[in-house]
Structure formats: C-alpha cells, structure tokens
Motif scaffolding. Sequence first.
Motif: not given
Length: 80
Positions: A51-59, A68-79
């Motif tokens: 239950d810990f997804g990309r959104g939780s990591v970004a938050q 981010s250590t592995d490229g997880v972007r903050p929510l709403g940010k595009k590469p």
Amino acid sequence: MVAPTPELPDDMPIKRVLFSSRIQNALRAADLKTVGEVRKSSDNMLLSLQDFGRGSVAQLRKTLGLPSTDGVRPLGKKPT
C-alpha cells in the motif's frame, strides 16, 4: 507530534512525526523507527512496501526535503 519537515533530526522517532496513516503504517510495518532510517531508504525499497505507491514516496520525499533516489518524481511534475 511534529510536522514532517526537512529540518527534522535523523534520530527523530517516526512515531512522533505527523505522517499520513498510510505512510505511518507502511514505515512501521517495514520496521523503520527513525527519520534517519527513512532518509537512507531507497525509493525501490519504499515502493516494495504494501500500500505504498509512487505518490506516497513522492510525498515522503517532499516533506522530508529529500531527493528521489530512484527517479520518483513529485506528484504533478513532468520529466524534462
């Protein structure tokens, strides 16, 4: 209880930080006890928690002021 900020010391117990219930439960299940342990954790390790997804990591990364250590972007940010 304290708000999660980049200024929290590494020895701050996770149970004293006002994370969302989802984040608090996942960190507890992973047996992470301090902010420092979270800071040392890779995105991939955090993403492996139930239950810990990309959104939780970004938050989590945003509130603790961590890159981010592995490229997880903050929510709403595009590469770029």
